[in-house]
Design a protein around this motif. Structure first.
Motif, PDB file in Angstrom:
ATOM      1  N   ALA B  13       0.836  -1.205   0.000  1.00  0.00           N
ATOM      2  CA  ALA B  13       0.000   0.000   0.000  1.00  0.00           C
ATOM      3  C   ALA B  13       0.870   1.254   0.000  1.00  0.00           C
ATOM      4  O   ALA B  13       0.594   2.216  -0.725  1.00  0.00           O
ATOM      5  CB  ALA B  13      -0.926  -0.013   1.215  1.00  0.00           C
ATOM      6  N   GLU B  16       2.451   1.633  -3.386  1.00  0.00           N
ATOM      7  CA  GLU B  16       1.482   2.054  -4.408  1.00  0.00           C
ATOM      8  C   GLU B  16       1.178   3.541  -4.322  1.00  0.00           C
ATOM      9  O   GLU B  16       0.961   4.199  -5.332  1.00  0.00           O
ATOM     10  CB  GLU B  16       0.187   1.238  -4.278  1.00  0.00           C
ATOM     11  N   ARG B  17       1.183   4.066  -3.094  1.00  0.00           N
ATOM     12  CA  ARG B  17       0.960   5.506  -2.943  1.00  0.00           C
ATOM     13  C   ARG B  17       2.052   6.313  -3.630  1.00  0.00           C
ATOM     14  O   ARG B  17       1.828   7.401  -4.112  1.00  0.00           O
ATOM     15  CB  ARG B  17       0.899   5.884  -1.463  1.00  0.00           C
TER      16      ARG B  17
END
Lengths: 311, 280
Positions: B13, B16-17
């Motif tokens: 996560a 991905e940011r």
């Protein structure tokens, strides 16, 4: 047994250094949850392949997709999904055991509070809880390997890639390590393992490719590879290094196929005990003899004409 | 038992940011985690080696500033008459910032790169090459700046600080240390043996002796003055001397620009080198 899209897919993958092709056009597909082996002697291109799969070495040509991403453009994102256990330990010798895990987690951007419990879990998994404040240098070879594996798990990776995980370890340390890898496999983690140990590949891998000279020379499950390339059993006989070749000629009609090695003759057959008795009945007296089941070692010998564990 | 996430894990996560930001392939925005690693590791550093960096410029100040200084008397710097000790103090401060940063960016970085294989481990994570480069250069900067600030306290105690602008020597030392760290790490990234690191030390000694540290460079022929003025240590010494004596003019802006350019250049080349060595 395909569970949807492969998590790793390579097509005609090449890595070239000058005139030398370390990896020479290989195709790979690894399914989710699978334990996949890359087997081959030193210099076969295993580690180079591994570095490309870990998105730390860029390919010269071909296609490579890891979890749907191209490592040429999405390196950091791919690496967030992976756990990497390199061939040579590169633990941080200036940090303690627990600090190694914590710091590595911070490199992924994981929050401190999360890591505090995660580090405890990983120490438990690696059976290093009582070593948490120890310096890395004070650990045994097996402990260092376990710590390196635990470190690779800090980001809860979907794929764990291990480059020769048990090279240089004593038998007991290897078995402890295999046990840890079995647990990982049971929990659904995809494993990619390079090795030049046949027993390790047979133990850990659902499916494997055999590499030699940068190419894949065979592919399948350990059992299928043995079935496909070798009769069921092997008779190993030794007559002394000066007599092996001569004896082999006189035994040519026994078994399906022979491999004459410097120190012994391997006779591939479906009926090992019966063939050994025929050899003895002809008046041959081997110095030592052994009937065993065919192994991946024999597959490799058959495919490359060379034995694997020469080091 | 180890937990196995089938959903998107925290690490993914986070990656991905960052994935859609410009430069995501080389910089994940986490140089601070590399810096933090060094802050944890520092307690295993040999305290004696660390301390010599503080003591060395103090010894030079006492021996030359007060020993030789007794024979020299005063020096005329751009119209200001100052004691010899006050003349060499800013130069010693500049060189301590340089030495501290370079010691870390050469020997320590080489050890981490080739013996500990630390950067190999870092680049196997979702860090990019610039995270490693910036974190390491920043740490070398901390060491250089620490030496400089320590020395500033010493010259303050000796009563050599005459202008309020001497406080600006602190940010100046940070800038000088960063630039030397960046250039030092760039050089180290091209080296393959400890012997080659000695070339850096070998080049530093004449630069230290002849960059206007102990006497004004006006003693040289004009062409040689220009050569020395192009060298980073002279730039650092001239900047520090100006700040200590309260000469805040266009020369100061030029020195700041000089080190800003070196910093950016060094960081950029180091990033490219680490990327080529560990991620290509």
């Amino acid at each position: 047994m395909w569970l949807g899209e492969p998590v790793i897919a390579a097509h005609r993958l090449v890595k070239q250094y000058g005139d030398f092709r370390a990896v020479d056009g290989i195709d790979l597909a690894v399914a989710r949850g699978e334990s996949f082996g890359i087997l081959g002697p030193n210099g076969a291109g295993k580690s180079t392949t591994m570095r490309m799969l870990t998105a730390t070495l860029q390919r010269t040509s071909g296609d490579l997709s890891i979890l749907g991403h191209d490592p040429a453009t999405a390196g950091p994102l791919i690496r967030a999904h992976l756990g990497v256990v390199p061939q040579q330990d590169n633990l941080d010798t200036e940090l303690t055991v627990a600090e190694n895990l914590f710091t590595y987690g911070r490199y992924f951007g994981l929050p401190r509070a999360y890591l505090r419990t995660r580090v405890d879990d990983l120490l438990d998994f690696a059976q290093l809880t009582d070593k948490r404040s120890a310096k890395v240098e004070s650990l045994s070879g097996g402990m260092k390997r376990r710590l390196t594996i635990a470190r690779g798990l800090v980001n809860e990776p979907e794929i764990v890639l291990l480059d020769e995980p048990t090279t240089g370890l004593d038998p007991q340390a290897r078995h402890i390590l295999w046990d840890r890898l079995f647990r990982l496999k049971e929990s659904g983690t995809t494993l990619v393992i390079t090795t030049h140990y046949m027993d390790e590949a047979a133990q850990l891998c659902d499916r494997l490719v055999v590499m030699d000279g940068g190419r894949i020379v065979a592919e399948g499950s350990p059992a299928a590879l043995i079935r496909e390339h070798c009769p069921r059993e092997v008779v190993e006989v030794r007559f002394g290094s000066d007599r092996n070749a001569q004896a082999a000629e006189q035994l040519a009609d026994i078994g399906q196929r022979h491999e004459v090695l410097p120190d012994r003759i391997l006779i591939y057959t479906d009926a090992g005990e019966a063939d050994l008795q025929r050899i003895v009945a002809r008046g041959f007296e081997p110095i030592t003899s052994l009937v065993r089941r065919s192994s991946l070692e024999d597959v490799f010998l058959r495919l490359t004409g060379r034995s694997l564990a020469e080091d | 038992m180890i937990m196995q996430a089938t959903a998107v894990t925290a690490a993914v996560a986070i990656a991905e940011r960052h994935a859609h930001r410009p430069g995501a392939g080389i910089y994940a925005g986490r140089a601070r985690t590399v810096l933090a690693r060094n802050a944890v590791a520092v307690r295993t550093t040999n305290a004696f080696v660390f301390a010599t960096g503080f003591i060395e410029p103090v010894l030079f100040l006492v021996a030359f500033g007060y020993g030789i200084g007794g024979l020299v008397g005063t020096v005329d710097v751009a119209g200001q008459v100052v004691s010899y000790a006050a003349f060499i103090a800013p130069a010693l401060l500049a060189s301590s910032a340089m030495n501290g940063a370079l010691m870390d960016a050469t020997y320590n970085v080489f050890f981490k790169m080739h013996h500990q294989r630390l950067y190999q481990a870092m680049t196997a994570t979702s860090l990019g090459a610039m995270d490693v480069a910036l974190g390491e250069i920043a740490w070398a900067m901390v060491r250089g700046a620490a030496y400089a600030v320590g020395f500033l306290v010493v010259i303050g105690a000796f009563g050599l600080v005459v202008s309020w602008s001497a406080v600006l020597m602190v940010p100046a030392a940070v800038l000088v240390a960063f630039a030397f760290a960046a250039i030092g790490m760039t050089l180290t990234s091209y080296m393959s043996s400890f012997q080659q690191l000695n070339w850096v030390s070998f080049a530093l000694l004449p630069m230290f002796l002849f960059s206007g540290t102990f006497f004004p460079i006006t003693v040289y022929p004009v062409w040689l003055q220009h050569v020395i003025e192009a060298l980073p240590l002279w730039q650092a010494i001239a900047m520090m001397r100006g700040l200590m004596l309260g000469e805040l003019d266009g020369g100061l802006a030029f020195h700041v620009g000089y080190f800003a350019v070196l910093s950016v250049l060094g960081l950029w080349i180091t990033t490219r080198r680490l990327d080529a060595l560990f991620l290509r």
